[in-house]
Design a protein around this motif. Structure first.
Motif, PDB file in Angstrom:
ATOM      1  N   SER A 188       0.966  -1.274  -0.128  1.00  0.00           N
ATOM      2  CA  SER A 188       0.176   0.179  -0.140  1.00  0.00           C
ATOM      3  C   SER A 188       0.792   1.139   0.069  1.00  0.00           C
ATOM      4  O   SER A 188       2.216   1.191   0.534  1.00  0.00           O
TER       5      SER A 188
ATOM      6  N   ARG B 273       0.452   5.681   0.443  1.00  0.00           N
ATOM      7  CA  ARG B 273      -0.546   6.864   0.644  1.00  0.00           C
ATOM      8  C   ARG B 273       0.368   8.216   0.391  1.00  0.00           C
ATOM      9  O   ARG B 273       1.481   8.378   0.891  1.00  0.00           O
TER      10      ARG B 273
ATOM     11  N   ILE C   1      -3.232  10.441  -2.926  1.00  0.00           N
ATOM     12  CA  ILE C   1      -3.211   8.990  -3.460  1.00  0.00           C
ATOM     13  C   ILE C   1      -3.517   7.993  -2.518  1.00  0.00           C
ATOM     14  O   ILE C   1      -2.855   8.136  -1.435  1.00  0.00           O
ATOM     15  N   ASP C   2      -4.409   7.041  -2.538  1.00  0.00           N
ATOM     16  CA  ASP C   2      -4.524   5.959  -1.728  1.00  0.00           C
ATOM     17  C   ASP C   2      -4.424   4.855  -2.224  1.00  0.00           C
ATOM     18  O   ASP C   2      -5.641   4.424  -2.931  1.00  0.00           O
ATOM     19  N   GLN C   3      -3.530   4.123  -2.197  1.00  0.00           N
ATOM     20  CA  GLN C   3      -3.508   2.848  -3.032  1.00  0.00           C
ATOM     21  C   GLN C   3      -3.079   1.549  -1.933  1.00  0.00           C
ATOM     22  O   GLN C   3      -2.485   1.658  -1.122  1.00  0.00           O
TER      23      GLN C   3
ATOM     24  N   MET D 201      -6.538   1.672  -6.432  1.00  0.00           N
ATOM     25  CA  MET D 201      -6.086   2.923  -6.211  1.00  0.00           C
ATOM     26  C   MET D 201      -7.020   4.000  -6.497  1.00  0.00           C
ATOM     27  O   MET D 201      -7.670   4.098  -7.467  1.00  0.00           O
TER      28      MET D 201
ATOM     29  N   ASN E 145     -10.584   6.649  -9.997  1.00  0.00           N
ATOM     30  CA  ASN E 145     -10.266   5.125  -9.628  1.00  0.00           C
ATOM     31  C   ASN E 145      -9.044   4.772 -10.846  1.00  0.00           C
ATOM     32  O   ASN E 145      -9.547   4.831 -12.010  1.00  0.00           O
TER      33      ASN E 145
ATOM     34  N   ALA F 116      -2.350   1.013 -10.268  1.00  0.00           N
ATOM     35  CA  ALA F 116      -2.220   0.816  -9.161  1.00  0.00           C
ATOM     36  C   ALA F 116      -1.553  -0.640  -9.141  1.00  0.00           C
ATOM     37  O   ALA F 116      -0.670  -1.159  -8.363  1.00  0.00           O
TER      38      ALA F 116
END
Length: 316
Positions: free
Chosen positions: A80, A82, A107-109, A114, A128, A133
């Motif tokens: 992950s 962030r 970004i949140d993966q 992602m 998305n 990702a």
């Protein structure tokens, strides 16, 4: 164009991976170590997963325009990532006045999922991007000894800039031909079965430009490590020669250079373009994690990051 962007992303990711992997002023005469051996020692030292927050700065400058990207990032559990940052665009108008535009983003993966959050026109939107990702997820894993040795093999020359009891700073010159081979091998392993004949042709053209530019470029990075735990403190990649070479090749070989305005831009980049990246790891005592505000998480969902007439959006 889509394939060109993907290949460029891979190139940038390759350099970012190098930065993550390359995760008293002199020793006594009998303990001196050659620059290349010092580099190998640091690369092969204990390579535990590094979950510290780091600051990344990427700058692309020309006399008339610039892009400045800076963000805080943190990877966890090898799967992950962030990110919290800002991308800024600057250009000089016809009157010589500087026009500035800044866009905050998150970004949140996590593994193969992602979401990118961006603030445009004072409104947060989210996109998305599962394909990107997957690429990022593959780059986040702690490198194996084999991968580390392959990274060492990319170095053609190393200069030992500073050596103390606590820190070691090196200037590493990379082999552009080997970097190209690495990118080409990565592309060969990827799934390109669904590409059209035109997309294949465009991709080959981009690879031809990359090959010529990388072989001619002086690509190097500076790397400082903590000798107590062999963790990276600071890295800086010097890529100005690469983008200058790439612009010159585009002028000589690309049809887009027939446009006078585009040609002027390429000529400016080929002589004055600067491209640098900086990575600084932060003390966990000062910042241990990156949080995304609720306002951002509740942003408007955009189905397609590229605007077109069919793009729709829904509130979530």
């Amino acid at each position: 164009m889509k394939n060109a962007i993907q290949i460029f992303n891979r190139l940038i990711l390759a350099f970012m991976i190098c930065c993550l992997i390359f995760s008293s002023n002199a020793l006594a005469a009998e303990k001196k170590i050659s620059a290349m051996n010092a580099f190998r020692e640091a690369m092969l030292a204990t390579n535990n997963p590094d979950e510290r927050v780091f600051k990344q700065v990427i700058t692309i400058y020309t006399p008339s325009a610039a892009v400045h990207l800076q963000f805080l990032a943190q990877k966890k559990n090898n799967s992950s990532l962030r990110v919290k940052g800002t991308v800024g665009f600057f250009y000089n108008d016809k009157l010589g006045e500087t026009q500035r535009y800044n866009f905050p983003f998150y970004i949140d993966q996590n593994k193969n999922e992602m979401t990118i959050y961006g603030k445009i026109s004072n409104e947060w939107q989210k996109y998305n991007l599962p394909e990107l990702a997957t690429v990022i997820a593959e780059s986040l894993t702690t490198p194996s000894q084999t991968e580390i040795k392959e990274s060492i093999n990319l170095a053609k020359k190393v200069e030992l800039l500073n050596e103390t009891d606590k820190h070691r700073t090196m200037l590493v010159h990379l082999n552009g031909e080997k970097i190209f081979k690495m990118l080409k091998d990565q592309d060969t392993k990827s799934n390109n079965q669904n590409l059209s004949s035109q997309e294949v042709a465009n991709k080959e053209l981009v690879f031809n430009y990359l090959e010529s530019a990388l072989k001619k470029s002086d690509i190097r990075y500076t790397w400082t490590v903590d000798k107590e735990n062999w963790q990276t403190l600071i890295t800086s990649a010097h890529l100005s020669d690469f983008i200058q070479q790439l612009a010159r090749i585009a002028i000589d070989q690309s049809d887009i250079a027939k446009n006078e305005e585009v040609r002027n831009i390429l000529e400016t980049i080929s002589y004055y373009g600067e491209f640098r990246t900086y990575t600084t790891y932060l003390d966990p005592k000062n910042i241990s994690s990156i949080e995304i505000p609720a306002e951002v998480l509740n942003a408007k969902q955009i189905e397609n990051i590229l605007p077109n007439n069919s793009t729709t959006s829904t509130e979530k």
